[in-house]
Design a protein around this motif. Structure first.
Motif, PDB file in Angstrom:
ATOM      1  N   UNK A 192      50.790  64.924  66.254  1.00 33.58           N
ATOM      2  CA  UNK A 192      51.088  66.173  67.487  1.00 33.58           C
ATOM      3  C   UNK A 192      50.877  65.637  68.896  1.00 33.58           C
ATOM      4  N   UNK A 193      51.485  66.429  69.713  1.00 37.25           N
ATOM      5  CA  UNK A 193      51.510  65.963  71.091  1.00 37.25           C
ATOM      6  C   UNK A 193      50.205  65.664  71.832  1.00 37.25           C
ATOM      7  N   UNK A 194      49.331  66.673  71.564  1.00 39.22           N
ATOM      8  CA  UNK A 194      48.112  66.681  71.806  1.00 39.22           C
ATOM      9  C   UNK A 194      47.144  65.135  71.615  1.00 39.22           C
ATOM     10  N   UNK A 195      47.406  65.058  70.357  1.00 41.99           N
ATOM     11  CA  UNK A 195      46.571  63.827  69.526  1.00 41.99           C
ATOM     12  C   UNK A 195      47.198  62.702  70.471  1.00 41.99           C
ATOM     13  N   UNK A 196      48.518  62.608  70.676  1.00 39.25           N
ATOM     14  CA  UNK A 196      49.279  61.467  71.016  1.00 39.25           C
ATOM     15  C   UNK A 196      48.679  61.073  72.611  1.00 39.25           C
ATOM     16  N   UNK A 197      48.704  62.316  73.061  1.00 43.54           N
ATOM     17  CA  UNK A 197      48.191  62.039  74.571  1.00 43.54           C
ATOM     18  C   UNK A 197      46.521  61.464  74.832  1.00 43.54           C
ATOM     19  N   UNK A 198      46.037  62.111  73.651  1.00 45.72           N
ATOM     20  CA  UNK A 198      44.618  61.511  73.647  1.00 45.72           C
ATOM     21  C   UNK A 198      44.461  59.956  73.350  1.00 45.72           C
ATOM     22  N   UNK A 199      45.163  59.469  72.520  1.00 46.70           N
ATOM     23  CA  UNK A 199      45.239  58.258  72.006  1.00 46.70           C
ATOM     24  C   UNK A 199      45.876  57.406  73.012  1.00 46.70           C
ATOM     25  N   UNK A 200      46.893  57.786  73.813  1.00 48.91           N
ATOM     26  CA  UNK A 200      47.581  56.954  74.767  1.00 48.91           C
ATOM     27  C   UNK A 200      46.592  56.024  75.633  1.00 48.91           C
ATOM     28  N   UNK A 201      45.497  56.553  76.177  1.00 48.68           N
ATOM     29  CA  UNK A 201      44.831  55.631  77.154  1.00 48.68           C
ATOM     30  C   UNK A 201      43.608  54.660  76.207  1.00 48.68           C
ATOM     31  N   UNK A 202      43.758  55.213  74.992  1.00 47.07           N
ATOM     32  CA  UNK A 202      42.724  54.307  74.110  1.00 47.07           C
ATOM     33  C   UNK A 202      43.593  53.189  73.514  1.00 47.07           C
TER      34      UNK A 202
END
Length: 232
Positions: A192-202
């Motif tokens: 999902x777009x939301x999870x992708x944005x959460x994972x990006x900086x990690x």
């Protein structure tokens, strides 16, 4: 940090050799540039393959004696409008170029793809980019994103510095390749777009990029593709 002790010319030369090893080799085509803190721009010269580039083959953009690539405006167009960009890559990697020749977008199918959670731009003119107006239109299609697909042509990828631009270029090609493979295996299940944005900086951090940059140089040197004594 490896990148700190290297000149921009050395970084661009290493970038070219790394990209050649990662699917960007295409005869003498493809180029990498970097912009220094004073605004000086260094770019691979015309006439040699990515895996042949030495630091002396990286020339100042303002050098009137330098022979530059026909599509150098791809770099200058981006630098004019993106103050955050410190390096630009243009190339014709197999899978991302194939994606550019379709109506499909890059899907968030893997952790590679989440680097592009904000999307990948598209420039819908299958032409050589040879003048400032075209370069400006490509930059507009890129917008604030990390990469743009040039229709039927290739890619332009940017980063805040050379190692980040290389990571982004390599990751784009890997994400496109994995998408091509996944599409043959069954129903796609994107992140999902939301999870992708959460994972990006990690997933994507400066300290990781420093590690990858050093590892790439060691790999290229081991394979006999280094320069200056073959040691990073």
């Amino acid at each position: 940090m490896v990148a700190v002790v290297q000149s921009l010319r050395e970084q661009v030369a290493w970038a070219c050799r790394i990209l050649a090893a990662e699917g960007y080799a295409d005869l003498t085509l493809g180029h990498v540039s970097a912009r220094g803190p004073d605004g000086d721009i260094w770019i691979k010269r015309k006439g040699i393959a990515l895996d042949e580039v030495e630091p002396d083959d990286v020339v100042a953009l303002e050098d009137t004696d330098a022979v530059l690539h026909l599509e150098t405006v791809l770099h200058t167009g981006v630098y004019r409008v993106r103050r955050d960009v410190g390096a630009v890559v243009h190339g014709h990697p197999l899978y991302a170029t194939a994606l550019s020749a379709t109506a499909s977008r890059l899907s968030l199918l893997t952790h590679d793809a989440i680097l592009f959670a904000d999307g990948v731009g598209r420039f819908d003119e299958p032409d050589l980019i040879v003048d400032d107006d075209q370069g400006g239109r490509v930059a507009a299609s890129l917008g604030q994103r990390r990469a743009v697909l040039l229709q039927n042509h290739g890619v332009v990828v940017v980063g805040k510095d050379v190692p980040w631009a290389v990571l982004t270029a390599v990751t784009l090609e890997r994400a496109a390749r994995l998408q091509s493979l996944a599409s043959t295996l069954g129903e796609l299940r994107p992140i999902t777009d939301e999870l992708a944005r959460q994972l990006l900086p990690v997933k994507y951090r400066d300290e990781f990029v420093d590690e990858y940059w050093a590892a790439w140089q060691r790999q290229v040197a081991r394979d006999g593709g280094g320069f200056g004594g073959d040691r990073p």
